[in-house]
Scaffold this motif. Sequence first.
Motif, PDB file in Angstrom:
ATOM      1  N   GLN A 288       0.810  -1.084  -0.027  1.00 29.27           N
ATOM      2  CA  GLN A 288      -0.024  -0.022   0.246  1.00 29.27           C
ATOM      3  C   GLN A 288       0.923   1.219   0.034  1.00 29.27           C
ATOM      4  O   GLN A 288       0.666   2.122  -0.759  1.00 29.27           O
ATOM      5  N   THR A 289       2.082   1.026   0.567  1.00 27.36           N
ATOM      6  CA  THR A 289       3.083   2.290   0.830  1.00 27.36           C
ATOM      7  C   THR A 289       3.395   2.703  -0.594  1.00 27.36           C
ATOM      8  O   THR A 289       3.566   3.684  -1.125  1.00 27.36           O
ATOM      9  N   LEU A 290       4.099   1.328  -1.307  1.00 26.59           N
ATOM     10  CA  LEU A 290       4.562   1.690  -2.552  1.00 26.59           C
ATOM     11  C   LEU A 290       3.692   1.985  -3.558  1.00 26.59           C
ATOM     12  O   LEU A 290       4.110   2.946  -4.480  1.00 26.59           O
ATOM     13  N   GLN A 291       2.117   1.665  -3.649  1.00 26.37           N
ATOM     14  CA  GLN A 291       1.322   2.175  -4.670  1.00 26.37           C
ATOM     15  C   GLN A 291       1.261   3.505  -4.326  1.00 26.37           C
ATOM     16  O   GLN A 291       0.982   4.209  -5.173  1.00 26.37           O
ATOM     17  N   SER A 292       1.210   4.075  -3.234  1.00 28.98           N
ATOM     18  CA  SER A 292       0.660   5.423  -2.800  1.00 28.98           C
ATOM     19  C   SER A 292       1.665   6.337  -3.444  1.00 28.98           C
ATOM     20  O   SER A 292       1.423   7.513  -3.604  1.00 28.98           O
ATOM     21  N   VAL A 293       2.927   5.816  -3.309  1.00 30.43           N
ATOM     22  CA  VAL A 293       4.313   6.682  -3.971  1.00 30.43           C
ATOM     23  C   VAL A 293       4.297   6.545  -5.492  1.00 30.43           C
ATOM     24  O   VAL A 293       4.152   7.734  -6.036  1.00 30.43           O
ATOM     25  N   ILE A 294       4.167   5.415  -5.862  1.00 30.24           N
ATOM     26  CA  ILE A 294       4.253   5.304  -7.507  1.00 30.24           C
ATOM     27  C   ILE A 294       3.076   6.245  -8.335  1.00 30.24           C
ATOM     28  O   ILE A 294       3.329   6.534  -9.107  1.00 30.24           O
ATOM     29  N   SER A 295       1.890   6.089  -7.717  1.00 27.59           N
ATOM     30  CA  SER A 295       0.769   6.800  -8.239  1.00 27.59           C
ATOM     31  C   SER A 295       1.193   8.215  -8.262  1.00 27.59           C
ATOM     32  O   SER A 295      -0.030   9.122  -8.944  1.00 27.59           O
ATOM     33  N   GLN A 296       2.093   8.775  -7.891  1.00 22.46           N
ATOM     34  CA  GLN A 296       2.270  10.421  -7.394  1.00 22.46           C
ATOM     35  C   GLN A 296       2.787  10.861  -9.111  1.00 22.46           C
ATOM     36  O   GLN A 296       2.724  12.158  -9.196  1.00 22.46           O
ATOM     37  N   THR A 297       3.487   9.923  -9.636  1.00 22.63           N
ATOM     38  CA  THR A 297       3.938  10.632 -11.242  1.00 22.63           C
ATOM     39  C   THR A 297       2.977  11.381 -12.012  1.00 22.63           C
ATOM     40  O   THR A 297       1.727  11.026 -11.965  1.00 22.63           O
ATOM     41  N   GLY A 298       3.351  12.159 -12.682  1.00 24.18           N
ATOM     42  CA  GLY A 298       2.623  12.871 -13.709  1.00 24.18           C
ATOM     43  C   GLY A 298       3.438  13.820 -14.524  1.00 24.18           C
ATOM     44  O   GLY A 298       4.732  13.779 -14.460  1.00 24.18           O
ATOM     45  N   SER A 299       2.844  14.678 -15.342  1.00 28.62           N
ATOM     46  CA  SER A 299       3.483  15.483 -16.316  1.00 28.62           C
ATOM     47  C   SER A 299       4.468  16.531 -15.632  1.00 28.62           C
ATOM     48  O   SER A 299       5.453  16.759 -16.323  1.00 28.62           O
ATOM     49  N   THR A 300       4.350  17.004 -14.456  1.00 25.55           N
ATOM     50  CA  THR A 300       5.073  17.939 -13.771  1.00 25.55           C
ATOM     51  C   THR A 300       5.957  17.283 -12.551  1.00 25.55           C
ATOM     52  O   THR A 300       6.657  17.938 -12.087  1.00 25.55           O
ATOM     53  N   ILE A 301       5.691  15.967 -12.523  1.00 23.17           N
ATOM     54  CA  ILE A 301       6.682  15.070 -11.231  1.00 23.17           C
ATOM     55  C   ILE A 301       7.197  14.174 -11.773  1.00 23.17           C
ATOM     56  O   ILE A 301       6.849  13.097 -12.426  1.00 23.17           O
ATOM     57  N   GLU A 302       8.616  14.244 -11.462  1.00 22.80           N
ATOM     58  CA  GLU A 302       9.336  13.372 -11.769  1.00 22.80           C
ATOM     59  C   GLU A 302       9.992  12.824 -10.741  1.00 22.80           C
ATOM     60  O   GLU A 302      10.132  13.093  -9.648  1.00 22.80           O
ATOM     61  N   LEU A 303       9.669  11.240 -10.424  1.00 24.08           N
ATOM     62  CA  LEU A 303       9.971  10.527  -9.008  1.00 24.08           C
ATOM     63  C   LEU A 303      11.158   9.570  -9.124  1.00 24.08           C
ATOM     64  O   LEU A 303      11.418   8.842 -10.196  1.00 24.08           O
ATOM     65  N   GLU A 304      11.984   9.815  -8.311  1.00 22.69           N
ATOM     66  CA  GLU A 304      13.146   9.019  -8.192  1.00 22.69           C
ATOM     67  C   GLU A 304      12.589   8.292  -6.800  1.00 22.69           C
ATOM     68  O   GLU A 304      12.902   8.750  -5.620  1.00 22.69           O
ATOM     69  N   TYR A 305      12.236   6.974  -7.077  1.00 24.97           N
ATOM     70  CA  TYR A 305      11.726   6.300  -5.765  1.00 24.97           C
ATOM     71  C   TYR A 305      13.005   5.298  -5.166  1.00 24.97           C
ATOM     72  O   TYR A 305      13.539   4.403  -6.273  1.00 24.97           O
ATOM     73  N   ILE A 306      13.487   5.331  -4.004  1.00 25.76           N
ATOM     74  CA  ILE A 306      14.488   4.604  -3.455  1.00 25.76           C
ATOM     75  C   ILE A 306      14.081   3.789  -2.412  1.00 25.76           C
ATOM     76  O   ILE A 306      13.551   4.308  -1.366  1.00 25.76           O
ATOM     77  N   VAL A 307      14.232   2.547  -2.180  1.00 23.49           N
ATOM     78  CA  VAL A 307      13.775   1.706  -0.954  1.00 23.49           C
ATOM     79  C   VAL A 307      14.966   0.929  -0.551  1.00 23.49           C
ATOM     80  O   VAL A 307      15.773   0.377  -1.171  1.00 23.49           O
ATOM     81  N   ILE A 308      15.025   1.405   0.513  1.00 29.95           N
ATOM     82  CA  ILE A 308      16.219   0.588   1.399  1.00 29.95           C
ATOM     83  C   ILE A 308      15.799  -0.593   2.245  1.00 29.95           C
ATOM     84  O   ILE A 308      14.787  -0.167   3.110  1.00 29.95           O
ATOM     85  N   ASP A 309      15.961  -1.771   2.085  1.00 29.27           N
ATOM     86  CA  ASP A 309      15.416  -3.012   2.884  1.00 29.27           C
ATOM     87  C   ASP A 309      16.568  -3.298   3.675  1.00 29.27           C
ATOM     88  O   ASP A 309      17.818  -3.736   2.864  1.00 29.27           O
TER      89      ASP A 309
END
Length: 268
Positions: A21-42
């Motif tokens: 649910q956390t991952l989906q809430s972040v990934i869904s934020q991308t758009g025409s004016t939003i560039e996302l660099e998602y970093i997951v540290i496990d």
Amino acid sequence: MTSTRFSIITPNYNGERFLEQTLQSVISQTGSTIELEYIVIDGGSTDGSQEILQYYQENIAHTVIEPDTGPANAINKGLQQATGDVIAWLNADDLYYPRTLERVAQALQARPDAAFCFGRCPIINEQGQEIRSGITRCKEFFYPFSSRFTYQCINYLSQPALFFRRQAVEQAGLLPEDMVAAWDYDFILRLWHSGDAVQVAGSPLAAFRWHEESISGQNFQVQFKEEYLSVKKDAGSFSLQTLFHFFVRWGIVGSYSAMAQIRKKQQG
């Protein structure tokens, strides 16, 4: 609105229960004016976390799977990799609401002097239902008076709904890894030295999930002691802010302890 590059860091260790649910809430934020660099540290999870990360690997820019010494250490690894204009971290049991990054970008572009921004952040339970609304309303009471002085007196900002300019993060430095629970508060105190904070008005940006296994659920007494010590270091041992924070600390600890006793009676 010009494009904004965000670096969002999610630290995880055996967080399978809420991770997707956390991952989906972040990934869904991308758009025409939003560039996302998602970093997951496990930190080397032994539950189903790594299978979930594998499923979403195309949406994650950097995945690090290796032992760490705790969430502060994991977040620091992410901070050292982050290249975004705006940086934040979202723990593996919290979540963003739709259009959060877009709204943050708009707020920071409107206030180029601000070092970071914040917004509303309700507390939710395991089922995603809002709880402890009184605590949330108490924090929101201080929003109109937001300042470094106010934040030294009381921690009224919720970490999941905080977003920092890259320059402010570079000036503040990394999170202290020798603290148990208040490393984020200590870090945010240092951010205030780079500039003011701007509020993102309107609906909540994020939700903080409280449960028995969460850091605040297990270590709230240590957390508020560490916060007090951080204020002493930042504002001075004999400052008005430190004195005020001393009394606030014991009031909050007393309230949390009472709530813990009530939960034990209800469970018993």
